[in-house]
Design a protein around this motif. Structure first.
Motif, PDB file in Angstrom:
ATOM      1  N   ASP A  15      31.470 102.584 -28.330  1.00  0.00           N
ATOM      2  CA  ASP A  15      30.581 101.854 -29.237  1.00  0.00           C
ATOM      3  C   ASP A  15      31.399 100.790 -29.951  1.00  0.00           C
ATOM      4  O   ASP A  15      32.312 101.111 -30.714  1.00  0.00           O
ATOM      5  CB  ASP A  15      29.955 102.826 -30.250  1.00  0.00           C
ATOM      6  N   ASN A  16      31.079  99.529 -29.689  1.00  0.00           N
ATOM      7  CA  ASN A  16      31.772  98.411 -30.337  1.00  0.00           C
ATOM      8  C   ASN A  16      30.888  97.716 -31.365  1.00  0.00           C
ATOM      9  O   ASN A  16      31.142  96.589 -31.761  1.00  0.00           O
ATOM     10  CB  ASN A  16      32.234  97.386 -29.288  1.00  0.00           C
ATOM     11  N   GLN A  17      29.823  98.401 -31.787  1.00  0.00           N
ATOM     12  CA  GLN A  17      28.889  97.807 -32.738  1.00  0.00           C
ATOM     13  C   GLN A  17      28.950  98.460 -34.121  1.00  0.00           C
ATOM     14  O   GLN A  17      28.684  97.801 -35.127  1.00  0.00           O
ATOM     15  CB  GLN A  17      27.439  97.931 -32.225  1.00  0.00           C
ATOM     16  N   ASN A  18      29.274  99.737 -34.171  1.00  0.00           N
ATOM     17  CA  ASN A  18      29.133 100.503 -35.403  1.00  0.00           C
ATOM     18  C   ASN A  18      30.417 101.255 -35.745  1.00  0.00           C
ATOM     19  O   ASN A  18      31.028 101.882 -34.888  1.00  0.00           O
ATOM     20  CB  ASN A  18      27.982 101.526 -35.266  1.00  0.00           C
ATOM     21  N   SER A  19      30.799 101.184 -37.022  1.00  0.00           N
ATOM     22  CA  SER A  19      31.972 101.912 -37.489  1.00  0.00           C
ATOM     23  C   SER A  19      31.662 103.393 -37.637  1.00  0.00           C
ATOM     24  O   SER A  19      30.499 103.794 -37.815  1.00  0.00           O
ATOM     25  CB  SER A  19      32.432 101.353 -38.845  1.00  0.00           C
ATOM     26  N   ARG A  25      25.306 105.776 -44.663  1.00  0.00           N
ATOM     27  CA  ARG A  25      25.705 104.840 -45.706  1.00  0.00           C
ATOM     28  C   ARG A  25      27.205 104.864 -45.981  1.00  0.00           C
ATOM     29  O   ARG A  25      27.688 104.220 -46.884  1.00  0.00           O
ATOM     30  CB  ARG A  25      24.935 105.125 -47.006  1.00  0.00           C
ATOM     31  N   GLY A  26      27.945 105.600 -45.203  1.00  0.00           N
ATOM     32  CA  GLY A  26      29.402 105.636 -45.386  1.00  0.00           C
ATOM     33  C   GLY A  26      29.804 106.728 -46.352  1.00  0.00           C
ATOM     34  O   GLY A  26      28.980 107.546 -46.762  1.00  0.00           O
ATOM     35  N   PRO A  27      31.087 106.793 -46.695  1.00  0.00           N
ATOM     36  CA  PRO A  27      32.163 105.850 -46.409  1.00  0.00           C
ATOM     37  C   PRO A  27      32.707 105.988 -44.982  1.00  0.00           C
ATOM     38  O   PRO A  27      32.278 106.853 -44.220  1.00  0.00           O
ATOM     39  CB  PRO A  27      33.232 106.232 -47.434  1.00  0.00           C
ATOM     40  N   LEU A  28      33.645 105.099 -44.648  1.00  0.00           N
ATOM     41  CA  LEU A  28      34.222 105.079 -43.313  1.00  0.00           C
ATOM     42  C   LEU A  28      35.271 106.172 -43.144  1.00  0.00           C
ATOM     43  O   LEU A  28      35.830 106.673 -44.115  1.00  0.00           O
ATOM     44  CB  LEU A  28      34.868 103.722 -43.042  1.00  0.00           C
ATOM     45  N   LEU A  29      35.552 106.510 -41.892  1.00  0.00           N
ATOM     46  CA  LEU A  29      36.566 107.510 -41.570  1.00  0.00           C
ATOM     47  C   LEU A  29      37.799 106.827 -40.987  1.00  0.00           C
ATOM     48  O   LEU A  29      37.691 105.953 -40.124  1.00  0.00           O
ATOM     49  CB  LEU A  29      36.009 108.524 -40.565  1.00  0.00           C
ATOM     50  N   MET A  30      38.969 107.214 -41.456  1.00  0.00           N
ATOM     51  CA  MET A  30      40.213 106.590 -41.010  1.00  0.00           C
ATOM     52  C   MET A  30      40.507 106.862 -39.536  1.00  0.00           C
ATOM     53  O   MET A  30      41.317 106.186 -38.923  1.00  0.00           O
ATOM     54  CB  MET A  30      41.392 107.084 -41.863  1.00  0.00           C
ATOM     55  N   GLN A  31      39.840 107.843 -38.931  1.00  0.00           N
ATOM     56  CA  GLN A  31      40.090 108.150 -37.533  1.00  0.00           C
ATOM     57  C   GLN A  31      39.470 107.112 -36.594  1.00  0.00           C
ATOM     58  O   GLN A  31      39.667 107.168 -35.375  1.00  0.00           O
ATOM     59  CB  GLN A  31      39.551 109.534 -37.190  1.00  0.00           C
ATOM     60  N   ASP A  32      38.739 106.139 -37.137  1.00  0.00           N
ATOM     61  CA  ASP A  32      38.119 105.113 -36.309  1.00  0.00           C
ATOM     62  C   ASP A  32      39.187 104.112 -35.876  1.00  0.00           C
ATOM     63  O   ASP A  32      39.294 103.008 -36.414  1.00  0.00           O
ATOM     64  CB  ASP A  32      37.000 104.414 -37.085  1.00  0.00           C
ATOM     65  N   TYR A  33      39.970 104.481 -34.888  1.00  0.00           N
ATOM     66  CA  TYR A  33      41.093 103.649 -34.466  1.00  0.00           C
ATOM     67  C   TYR A  33      40.630 102.308 -33.915  1.00  0.00           C
ATOM     68  O   TYR A  33      41.294 101.282 -34.100  1.00  0.00           O
ATOM     69  CB  TYR A  33      41.926 104.372 -33.398  1.00  0.00           C
ATOM     70  N   GLN A  34      39.487 102.269 -33.226  1.00  0.00           N
ATOM     71  CA  GLN A  34      39.001 101.000 -32.680  1.00  0.00           C
ATOM     72  C   GLN A  34      38.779  99.980 -33.801  1.00  0.00           C
ATOM     73  O   GLN A  34      39.131  98.807 -33.673  1.00  0.00           O
ATOM     74  CB  GLN A  34      37.703 101.240 -31.894  1.00  0.00           C
ATOM     75  N   LEU A  35      38.212 100.414 -34.920  1.00  0.00           N
ATOM     76  CA  LEU A  35      38.018  99.512 -36.056  1.00  0.00           C
ATOM     77  C   LEU A  35      39.359  99.051 -36.618  1.00  0.00           C
ATOM     78  O   LEU A  35      39.571  97.852 -36.848  1.00  0.00           O
ATOM     79  CB  LEU A  35      37.210 100.214 -37.153  1.00  0.00           C
ATOM     80  N   LEU A  36      40.272  99.993 -36.854  1.00  0.00           N
ATOM     81  CA  LEU A  36      41.568  99.627 -37.424  1.00  0.00           C
ATOM     82  C   LEU A  36      42.343  98.714 -36.485  1.00  0.00           C
ATOM     83  O   LEU A  36      42.995  97.758 -36.918  1.00  0.00           O
ATOM     84  CB  LEU A  36      42.384 100.893 -37.731  1.00  0.00           C
ATOM     85  N   GLU A  37      42.261  98.974 -35.190  1.00  0.00           N
ATOM     86  CA  GLU A  37      42.956  98.119 -34.230  1.00  0.00           C
ATOM     87  C   GLU A  37      42.402  96.703 -34.264  1.00  0.00           C
ATOM     88  O   GLU A  37      43.142  95.717 -34.255  1.00  0.00           O
ATOM     89  CB  GLU A  37      42.817  98.687 -32.813  1.00  0.00           C
ATOM     90  N   LYS A  38      41.068  96.581 -34.335  1.00  0.00           N
ATOM     91  CA  LYS A  38      40.454  95.251 -34.359  1.00  0.00           C
ATOM     92  C   LYS A  38      40.847  94.487 -35.612  1.00  0.00           C
ATOM     93  O   LYS A  38      41.186  93.297 -35.562  1.00  0.00           O
ATOM     94  CB  LYS A  38      38.934  95.373 -34.274  1.00  0.00           C
ATOM     95  N   LEU A  39      40.792  95.153 -36.759  1.00  0.00           N
ATOM     96  CA  LEU A  39      41.123  94.482 -38.008  1.00  0.00           C
ATOM     97  C   LEU A  39      42.605  94.124 -38.072  1.00  0.00           C
ATOM     98  O   LEU A  39      42.972  93.017 -38.479  1.00  0.00           O
ATOM     99  CB  LEU A  39      40.739  95.370 -39.197  1.00  0.00           C
ATOM    100  N   ALA A  40      43.465  95.064 -37.679  1.00  0.00           N
ATOM    101  CA  ALA A  40      44.904  94.810 -37.720  1.00  0.00           C
ATOM    102  C   ALA A  40      45.295  93.706 -36.740  1.00  0.00           C
ATOM    103  O   ALA A  40      46.126  92.847 -37.045  1.00  0.00           O
ATOM    104  CB  ALA A  40      45.674  96.095 -37.406  1.00  0.00           C
ATOM    105  N   HIS A  41      44.677  93.693 -35.570  1.00  0.00           N
ATOM    106  CA  HIS A  41      44.981  92.650 -34.587  1.00  0.00           C
ATOM    107  C   HIS A  41      44.526  91.285 -35.095  1.00  0.00           C
ATOM    108  O   HIS A  41      45.242  90.282 -34.959  1.00  0.00           O
ATOM    109  CB  HIS A  41      44.307  92.961 -33.256  1.00  0.00           C
ATOM    110  N   GLN A  42      43.333  91.249 -35.697  1.00  0.00           N
ATOM    111  CA  GLN A  42      42.824  89.971 -36.202  1.00  0.00           C
ATOM    112  C   GLN A  42      43.757  89.378 -37.256  1.00  0.00           C
ATOM    113  O   GLN A  42      43.991  88.167 -37.293  1.00  0.00           O
ATOM    114  CB  GLN A  42      41.426  90.150 -36.796  1.00  0.00           C
ATOM    115  N   ASN A  43      44.298  90.235 -38.115  1.00  0.00           N
ATOM    116  CA  ASN A  43      45.207  89.760 -39.151  1.00  0.00           C
ATOM    117  C   ASN A  43      46.469  89.130 -38.572  1.00  0.00           C
ATOM    118  O   ASN A  43      47.183  88.406 -39.272  1.00  0.00           O
ATOM    119  CB  ASN A  43      45.603  90.915 -40.078  1.00  0.00           C
ATOM    120  N   ARG A  44      46.761  89.400 -37.315  1.00  0.00           N
ATOM    121  CA  ARG A  44      47.993  88.905 -36.690  1.00  0.00           C
ATOM    122  C   ARG A  44      47.726  87.853 -35.623  1.00  0.00           C
ATOM    123  O   ARG A  44      48.610  87.504 -34.853  1.00  0.00           O
ATOM    124  CB  ARG A  44      48.762  90.092 -36.099  1.00  0.00           C
TER     125      ARG A  44
END
Length: 475
Positions: A15-19, A25-44
């Motif tokens: 799933d590349n649409q939803n965290s 309503r959240g909050p988010l879970l830190m185990q969502d590696y796909q989200l963290l990878e996307k955000l960390a990659h974008q920052n670089r």
């Protein structure tokens, strides 16, 4: 046959649409590696300018609190009579550092308050909403605003393709394409915290809050034709206006106001109050006056102060905190991570970012550690050598979380049309005409399939909206 999307390690993405969140309503879970990878990659992705908000102007000023809101918050910076030095950086979002100021774009409105309890950063925009509600889509959205990898040109097709496939963007798209999408200058825009935050009082009671800064100079905007003339004469029109007004003593001001919502009201709210694509209706959650913000000092060195200024919503003080807003939670990680990469590991030691209070951490070494700390035996925690210790009295009260950990579809059952419809109905005939014309200009070169898909979304907002765009496109 379509290729299967994977992570950089080759793991298939389901799933590349939803965290991944605890409850819809959240909050988010830190185990969502796909989200963290996307955000960390974008920052670089780009060096060395900011990935977004690259073109900016800034000034120092003061925040003065004139009204008593102590029943909502114990934050010293928000107590009546308090005056706090601050730094405000305005910016465009999509353009690079060399882009023109007078372009149709959202304007960044990032504030750093040097409070007696550490730095409080409020990182917002000149709009109360945003294009997306789930941070899983943020890198994808920003890609549509940047240059095409083959042509190296900005792509109208990419922007409208993404928006037409993302109905949650309708509210922000309508604002961006309205007259407010092209402000005359930074002094003539409102600022919004945009996200839902929380206030905590001295009884440990939490209240949800929206932050607003209303310009006292009045809202002023360009048409596309007027902006083209301005860009032809000066690419730094907004920066020049801000700098010169402060130099001659004409200090710009904003009224600082808040909206509040109790936890009970949030639970019974007909929409998700932590959704960044939604506003809180003023009739239900009226504006509360708090104080005045004034800009009265230009930076002494643009690079040292404006370029190296590093804002992050992770910086809060006792009495001000976060919410289950998924976009906010992701920004808590991604902003600080961007600064560590772009400016350096110890970016908060720089004078522009340094708090006015004593800093005691156990961070060690790393690039730019120019504080020259004296070595002691207390270089870990807990220790027996008099090192800095925690203070349990500053632990925040809990907030409720419910629901199973899952990638909830953020579009399912969500009304993405009512609030854009309300905004559209508030527009005058001339404002609507400008909206239609601006959209037609921005759709130049976009394939009919994508245009028609977007017009179908406009039709769900209001038939007049869709017909106006059709006519402007010559359909």
């Amino acid at each position: 046959m379509a290729k299967i999307m994977t992570t950089t390690a080759g793991n298939i993405v389901g799933d590349n649409q939803n965290s991944l969140s605890a409850g819809s309503r959240g909050p988010l879970l830190m185990q969502d590696y796909q989200l963290l990878e996307k955000l960390a990659h974008q920052n670089r992705e780009r060096v060395p300018e900011r990935v977004v908000h690259a073109k900016g102007s800034a000034a120092f000023g003061t925040l003065t609190i004139n009204h008593d809101i102590s029943k909502y918050t114990k934050a010293k910076v928000l107590q009546k009579g308090e005056q706090t030095r601050m730094f405000l950086r305005f910016s465009t979002v999509a353009g690079e550092r060399g882009a023109a100021d007078a372009e149709r774009d959202v304007r960044g409105f990032a504030m750093k308050f040097y409070t007696k309890e550490g730095n409080w950063d409020l990182v917002g925009n000149n709009t109360p909403v945003f294009f997306i509600r789930d941070p899983q889509k943020f890198p994808d959205f920003i890609h549509t605003q940047k240059r095409h990898p083959r042509t190296n040109l900005r792509s109208n097709t990419a922007a409208w393709d993404f928006w037409s496939l993302s109905p949650e963007s309708l509210h922000q798209v309508t604002i961006l394409m309205s007259d407010r999408g092209l402000p005359v200058g930074y002094r003539n825009i409102n600022g919004y915290g945009s996200h839902t935050y929380s206030l905590i009082n001295d009884k440990g009671e939490r209240t949800w809050v929206k932050f607003h800064f209303k310009t006292k100079q009045g809202i002023k905007n360009y048409t596309n034709a007027q902006a083209s003339e301005v860009v032809g004469k000066c690419r730094e029109s907004s920066q020049r206006d801000l700098y010169e007004s402060i130099e001659k003593g004409d200090f710009p001001k904003w009224d600082f106001q808040i909206q509040v919502m109790s936890d009970e009201q949030a639970k019974n709210c007909p929409f998700n109050p932590f959704d960044l694509t939604k506003v809180w209706p003023h009739a239900d959650y009226p504006m509360i006056d708090v104080g005045v913000m004034e800009l009265n000092e230009n930076p002494a060195n643009y690079f040292a102060q404006v370029e190296q200024a590093s804002f992050s919503p992770s910086n809060v003080v006792p009495g001000i905190s976060w919410s289950p807003d998924k976009m906010l939670q992701a920004r808590i990680f991604s902003y600080a991570d961007a600064h560590r990469y772009r400016v350096g590991t110890h970016y908060e030691m720089l004078p522009i970012n340094k708090p006015i209070v004593e800093v005691n951490t156990y961070h060690m070494d790393g690039s730019m550690n120019f504080a020259e700390p004296k070595s002691t035996d207390a270089y870990y925690e807990p220790n027996s050598f008099g090192g800095a210790v925690e203070d349990k009295s500053y632990v925040e009260p809990p907030f409720g979380v419910n629901g199973d950990g899952y990638r909830y579809d953020h579009r399912e059952g969500n009304d993405d049309f009512s609030q854009p419809r309300a905004l559209f109905m508030l527009m005058s005939d001339s404002q609507k005409a400008q909206l239609f014309s601006n959209i037609a200009d921005a759709m130049d070169g976009v394939p009919d399939e994508i245009r028609n898909r977007q017009i179908a979304l406009f039709e769900q907002v209001h038939i007049e909206y869709a017909n106006g765009v059709r006519k402007a496109l010559g359909k």
